[in-house]
Write an enzyme that holds these catalytic residues in place. Structure first.
Site, PDB file in Angstrom:
ATOM      1  NE  ARG A 199      61.728  76.581 169.789  1.00  0.00           N
ATOM      2  CZ  ARG A 199      62.121  76.921 168.260  1.00  0.00           C
ATOM      3  NH1 ARG A 199      62.280  78.313 167.933  1.00  0.00           N
ATOM      4  NH2 ARG A 199      62.477  76.941 167.298  1.00  0.00           N
ATOM      5  NE  ARG A 211      67.596  71.000 158.663  1.00  0.00           N
ATOM      6  CZ  ARG A 211      67.070  72.551 158.634  1.00  0.00           C
ATOM      7  NH1 ARG A 211      66.369  72.871 157.200  1.00  0.00           N
ATOM      8  NH2 ARG A 211      66.659  72.582 158.949  1.00  0.00           N
ATOM      9  CE  LYS A 213      58.872  71.732 167.467  1.00  0.00           C
ATOM     10  NZ  LYS A 213      60.860  71.712 167.086  1.00  0.00           N
ATOM     11  CB  THR A 236      55.137  78.312 162.528  1.00  0.00           C
ATOM     12  OG1 THR A 236      55.465  76.934 163.071  1.00  0.00           O
ATOM     13  CG2 THR A 236      55.624  77.841 161.270  1.00  0.00           C
TER      14      THR A 236
END
Length: 488
Positions: free
Chosen positions: A39, A80, A226, A284
């Site tokens: 990845r 964020r 995702k 994860t």
């Protein structure tokens, strides 16, 4: 299985490259340790760095006689907080704290901090719950005043620069594909990425747009959705149908729906994906403790094993291999856990599509092959394939029988590197559709791989017109050593 045969790991390992694993030497070690797909996380690093990493992966795969896929993971919308003057603050329960869309990037203090997603104030209202830093900080919205979101701290702790923000229950309006993502897709096409993962998709339109942009740029890779937004679960069947693979991104998804909901959702998504002939990746914190320790926790062992028993195609490593202290040990440990889990009866039985009507001849051949293999003492399956579709359908059936995808296409070999139970192998061009020669080469290939011996039964699948995608229409059962030798 006899000791003379090679026992292959069926579940694939997807490892993230980063500062700890970007050197030629470390990439070679990762390939030797058994990584199937790497990845490239486009949230970090430059385009040039990612191109170099992709080149090194493919060189290492060639030198080790393997096919290793490359997955480009797009950053998606950056939701964020910005930065603090002091680098971090400490929030206590009941403190008042403000997220200010107009505050300077580096001007955060004990009372407020800026945010990268400047339209966040339009997406929230009083009593909404915002979760920061993967759940470590929880804020309840008390008031929205223009660009300012006033909150009260529900769960406090240390809050440092650039931590992510999620809205509990979902509902943020940020587009899945940003301008940066659109440029990154062009780079993914340039490096011939085998898969491109899109972050925070909400609808089928996000998947279709990503595929369209990749094709326009000349890329032929598959699209990975995702699953990390609550909204994606509201139309999950359509999302799976539109995708080549899904990734269960348990970090952001857990924050949005609640960690207590994750186990059941993960199991449901794995089953749905397999039922719909779509590849599924579980991701994860699978081996998170191995960022700093040479052995996993027992909880991590159970986590990986349970995903394998549920039928996931691949398990993914993130920071464990990108920045961790023990990347090779992590891959080795994960491989061992997968192998042991795959020996359990639950991983060897399947009732997949027993009552289905098939729409394509090649799909029917794939299902007939797996039914036969699971009810006859077959040692291996050799699928001569151009597109990889037959191998994908076969891989949906739980079985301990190795499937070899024999293809003349390098892109197909890298693509199937993500399919559970499928090992990609180069196959030469067979002149004049010589089926006897193709059968002999297929058997010779399996003998060279060490998975069959004289007397073993092997199933070979192929089409009348070899070299034509989607043309598989024949299944042949062969006993190794009993075929007449071809003249030189």
């Amino acid at each position: 299985m006899n000791d003379e045969h090679v026992v292959l790991r069926r579940t694939k390992i997807l490892a993230t490259l980063g500062p700890a694993t970007e050197s030629v030497e470390m990439i070679d070690q990762l390939v030797k340790a058994g990584v199937d797909v790497v990845r490239l996380n486009f949230s970090h690093g430059s385009h040039e760095e990612h191109k170099i990493r992709a080149d090194r992966v493919r060189a290492a795969a060639r030198s080790n006689g393997r096919h290793v896929g490359v997955l480009v993971d797009l950053q998606g919308p950056k939701i964020r907080i910005e930065r603090f003057k002091s680098g971090k603050i400490e929030l206590a329960p009941h403190d008042k704290f403000c997220l200010n869309a107009e505050l300077g990037r580096d001007d955060g203090d004990q009372q407020q901090v800026g945010i990268t997603y400047t339209t966040l104030p339009q997406d929230v209202e009083a009593n909404d719950v915002l979760v920061l830093d993967d759940g470590r900080i929880v804020l309840k919205v008390t008031e929205v005043d223009g660009s300012k979101i006033h909150t009260q701290v529900m769960v406090g702790g240390e809050l440092s620069n650039n931590k992510g923000i999620n809205l509990k229950g979902g509902g943020l309006s940020a587009e899945a594909l940003t301008e940066k993502d659109r440029e990154d897709i062009k780079v993914a096409a340039e490096i011939n990425a085998d898969y491109v993962a899109i972050s925070f998709p909400r609808h089928v339109e996000d998947v279709n747009l990503a595929r369209s942009l990749l094709r326009e740029a000349g890329g032929r890779g598959g699209i990975v959705s995702k699953i990390e937004r609550a909204e994606a679960l509201d139309n999950i069947e359509a999302m799976i149908e539109a995708s080549d693979a899904i990734m269960i991104a348990r970090g952001d998804l857990g924050v949005e729906i609640g960690d207590d909901q994750l186990p059941a959702v993960q199991k449901r998504l794995i089953k749905m994906s397999r039922d719909m002939n779509t590849v599924v990746i579980t991701a994860t914190q699978m081996m998170e403790s191995m960022r700093d320790n040479p052995i996993p926790t027992r909880a991590e062992v159970f986590d990986v094993a349970n995903a394998v028993l549920d039928g996931t195609d691949a398990v993914m490593l993130s920071a464990e291999t990108a920045t961790g202290a023990y990347p090779i040990d992590t891959v080795t440990s994960m491989s061992r856990i997968c192998r042991n889990a795959e020996q359990q009866a639950a991983a060897l039985r399947s009732h997949h599509r027993m009552d289905s009507t098939f729409k394509r001849v090649d799909e029917a051949i794939a299902m007939a092959t797996m039914y036969t293999a699971n009810h006859l003492n077959v040692r291996a399956i050799a699928a001569l394939t151009e597109s990889g579709s037959t191998a994908l359908w076969m891989s949906r059936i739980s079985s301990g029988i190795p499937i070899y995808a024999l293809s003349t296409q390098e892109a197909t070999n890298r693509k199937v590197s993500l399919y559970r139970g499928v090992t990609p192998v180069d196959f030469p061009e067979i002149q004049h559709n010589d089926h006897a020669a193709a059968n002999q080469v297929a058997i010779d290939t399996l003998l060279e791989e060490g998975v069959v011996a004289d007397g073993d039964l092997v199933i070979i699948t192929k089409g009348d017109l070899m070299g034509t995608g989607g043309g598989t229409n024949a299944m042949k059962i062969v006993k190794v050593g009993s075929m007449p030798k071809l003249a030189d």
